[in-house]
Design an enzyme around this catalytic site. Structure first.
Site, mmCIF file in Angstrom:
data_model
loop_
_atom_site.group_PDB
_atom_site.id
_atom_site.type_symbol
_atom_site.label_atom_id
_atom_site.label_comp_id
_atom_site.label_asym_id
_atom_site.label_seq_id
_atom_site.Cartn_x
_atom_site.Cartn_y
_atom_site.Cartn_z
ATOM 1 N N ASN A 136 -20.837 16.858 98.174
ATOM 2 C CA ASN A 136 -19.619 16.608 98.968
ATOM 3 C C ASN A 136 -19.831 16.770 100.473
ATOM 4 O O ASN A 136 -19.246 16.032 101.265
ATOM 5 C CB ASN A 136 -18.459 17.469 98.465
ATOM 6 N N GLY A 194 -34.122 14.671 92.888
ATOM 7 C CA GLY A 194 -34.015 14.307 91.476
ATOM 8 C C GLY A 194 -32.781 14.930 90.862
ATOM 9 O O GLY A 194 -31.959 15.543 91.567
ATOM 10 N N THR A 195 -32.676 14.808 89.558
ATOM 11 C CA THR A 195 -31.443 15.263 88.887
ATOM 12 C C THR A 195 -31.444 16.782 88.680
ATOM 13 O O THR A 195 -32.498 17.428 88.726
ATOM 14 C CB THR A 195 -31.297 14.610 87.501
ATOM 15 N N GLY A 196 -30.258 17.294 88.383
ATOM 16 C CA GLY A 196 -30.132 18.720 88.109
ATOM 17 C C GLY A 196 -30.914 19.139 86.872
ATOM 18 O O GLY A 196 -31.737 20.058 86.944
ATOM 19 N N PRO A 197 -30.677 18.481 85.732
ATOM 20 C CA PRO A 197 -31.367 18.919 84.513
ATOM 21 C C PRO A 197 -32.889 18.827 84.612
ATOM 22 O O PRO A 197 -33.594 19.573 83.937
ATOM 23 C CB PRO A 197 -30.837 17.950 83.440
ATOM 24 N N GLY A 225 -33.771 20.202 89.242
ATOM 25 C CA GLY A 225 -33.030 21.440 89.508
ATOM 26 C C GLY A 225 -33.425 22.542 88.536
ATOM 27 O O GLY A 225 -33.700 23.676 88.929
ATOM 28 N N GLU A 254 -21.915 29.594 94.929
ATOM 29 C CA GLU A 254 -20.692 29.107 95.583
ATOM 30 C C GLU A 254 -20.188 27.968 94.711
ATOM 31 O O GLU A 254 -20.843 26.929 94.611
ATOM 32 C CB GLU A 254 -21.005 28.570 96.994
ATOM 33 N N CYS A 310 -14.640 21.857 98.702
ATOM 34 C CA CYS A 310 -14.326 22.932 97.752
ATOM 35 C C CYS A 310 -13.081 23.698 98.189
ATOM 36 O O CYS A 310 -12.396 24.287 97.369
ATOM 37 C CB CYS A 310 -15.512 23.868 97.620
ATOM 38 N N GLU A 340 -21.670 34.004 102.066
ATOM 39 C CA GLU A 340 -22.568 33.444 103.066
ATOM 40 C C GLU A 340 -21.945 33.665 104.446
ATOM 41 O O GLU A 340 -20.723 33.663 104.581
ATOM 42 C CB GLU A 340 -22.814 31.952 102.796
#
Ligand code: NAD
Length: 486
Positions: free
Chosen positions: A153, A207-210, A213, A251, A285, A466
């Protein structure tokens, strides 16, 4: 304009490294593929962590003012390229270019400058105590290789909010930006090269989260993970990292309330709630998604709020006129629209926006992921739209009568990121601020940020804070040294 503008590569040990496997990245404003990004996995992450590990002794051994100089140089170069970065952020993310120019890129520059300028004055402050022939003092040491995971975001804004404190404290970094918005992070790697940033100190794996990440957060040589993203992913990362005793900052999502008392400055309130509900297409958020309005002004508030929402221009992110660009992805747009359907199923009334107002788009943007700002009333506090994070331009308005009642209702949420309170009565403002279970309360304002102040959420919105002091503590370990002197 060519459809495919960008080929993103991983940044490992100071060089760009192409990846054979790639993913398509879509431009939300047009719905077309505009970038190819690496589909990295364990192999690439392992190489990046190894590079960060090699760079750690020299980087952590530099005088802190030298590290600060490196960060300030990056900030200066980034600032010079503000226009180019703002256009790329807009094309990658969907937000209007003017917003990226006014908010995202300047904030990324500020993140780098702020931590470079404030942390050196505080990091080595010792807590010195002498007692019975000994002197005790503390030092703060960097943790090692920091794994940074950021969402789509506010891509560069949130990435640099992690990168700057991690680096100034002496850590080296492997970052994994969102697969949906990788372009400005990749452009930042080029800035790092131009700034002669020491090789291997910052590594970026896309790349992707799964895949990428997961390989990063579970890597045994990454002792610290800083994550910003959804609560579901944060929960998973907490489960993966807990048995490895990693330092973890989370977060996560929000379901933020605004509480509008009848004595407030209504016009100022409505103007700010327009922004807090719909800026960045409602994908901050901290955006407001539940508005509690005191009954004597409920109808007047709704009238003004709906009028102002109906005036919002939605469309081509390149236009100076639009307030809202496109949502970030097609699946996300579908998810947000689904919530408007849930609202109707749950007995709500859609006063404006999705399904009510026409969305007229320029020819080039007809395949983009746009929707109109949507206001819903008549929902029960426990309905799906009042409880679940929608993360789009949809906000619910409900009436309340008393202060005591609204505290309970605003706190009736699994989330606890922020809230805003609107009143001209200092006593009400003070009591509300203390009773709301959230990380930040704004009174008669919203999104006014001072990076020295702790930022973060409670409950399902996060763990940790933070900001100058909190980030410094998170990205370092305190060590107590006790020396016999007599
Ligand atoms: P997301 O959780 O889907 O993804 C966030 C990041 O996590 C991405 O980089 C993604 O690739 C990565 N990821 C996904 N699965 C992973 C795994 N198994 N292991 C490691 N990494 C993984 O979130 P999103 O959709 O990108 O972002 C929107 C969410 O972020 C919203 O819930 C929003 O409220 C939240 N958010 C919170 C804050 C805050 O400061 N509290 C700020 C911005 C966004």
């Amino acid at each position: 304009m060519m459809d495919l503008e960008m080929v993103v590569e991983n940044f490992i040990a100071g060089v760009m490294v192409p990846c054979k496997r790639t993913l398509d990245s879509y431009e939300p404003g047009t719905g077309k593929v505009w970038a190819k990004i690496p589909d990295s996995g364990t192999l690439e992450v392992n190489a990046a962590v190894a590079a960060a590990k090699r760079a750690f002794p020299e980087w952590s051994g530099l005088p802190i003012q030298e590290r600060a100089k490196h960060l300030l140089k990056v900030a200066d170069l980034l600032e010079k390229r503000l226009e180019e970065f703002a256009v790329a952020e807009s094309r990658d993310q969907g937000k209007p270019v003017w917003l990226a120019k006014a908010m995202d890129i300047p904030r990324a520059v500020l993140n780098l400058r702020h931590f470079a300028q404030t942390v050196p004055n505080n990091l080595n402050t010792s807590n010195v105590r002498t007692d019975a022939g000994v002197v005790n003092y503390t030092v703060r040491e960097p943790v090692g290789v920091a794994g940074l995971i950021s969402p789509w975001n506010l891509p560069l804004y949130l990435l640099t909010f992690k990168l700057a404190p991690a680096l100034i404290c002496g850590n080296t970094v492997v970052a994994k930006p969102s697969e949906l918005t990788s372009v400005t992070a990749y452009m930042l790697c080029k800035v790092l090269q131009d700034a002669d940033f020491p090789a291997g100190v910052v590594n970026m794996v896309f790349g992707t989260g799964p895949s990428a990440g997961e390989a990063l957060v579970s890597h045994p040589e990454v002792p610290l993970v800083s994550f910003t993203g959804s609560t579901a992913t944060g929960k998973h990362i907490a489960q993966v990292t807990a048995p490895m005793f990693k330092k973890l900052s989370l977060e996560m999502g929000g379901k933020n309330a605004a509480v509008v008392f009848s004595d407030c400055d209504l016009d100022a309130c409505v103007n700010t709630l327009k922004r807090s509900s719909f800026v960045n297409q409602g994908q901050v958020c901290l955006c407001t998604s539940r508005i509690f309005v005191q009954r004597p002004i409920y109808e007047t508030f709704l009238e003004k709020f709906v009028d102002i929402a109906k005036e919002i221009k939605v469309g081509c992110p390149f236009s100076q006129e639009v307030f809202m660009g496109a949502l970030n992805s097609k699946p996300h747009l579908e998810k947000v629209k689904k919530y408007v359907k849930y609202a109707v199923e749950d007995g709500g009334s859609v006063l404006c926006g999705e399904g009510v107002d026409l969305l007229i788009l320029p020819e080039d943007n007809k395949q983009g992921y746009f929707m109109r700002p949507t206001i819903i009333t008549g929902l029960d506090d426990n309905s799906r739209c009042m409880q679940e994070e929608i993360f789009g331009p949809v906000t619910c308005v409900v009436p309340f009568d008393t202060e005591e009642e609204v505290v309970k209702r605003a706190n009736n949420s699994n989330f606890g990121l922020c809230a805003s309170v609107w009143t001209s009565n200092v006593g009400i403002a003070h009591r509300m601020a203390h009773k709301l279970k959230v990380g930040t309360v704004w009174t008669n304002c919203w999104l006014v940020r001072d990076l020295n102040m702790p930022f973060g959420g409670v409950k399902a919105s996060g763990i940790g804070r933070e900001g100058t002091q909190d980030s410094m503590e998170f990205y370092t370990e305190a060590k107590t040294i006790c020396t016999k002197i007599a």
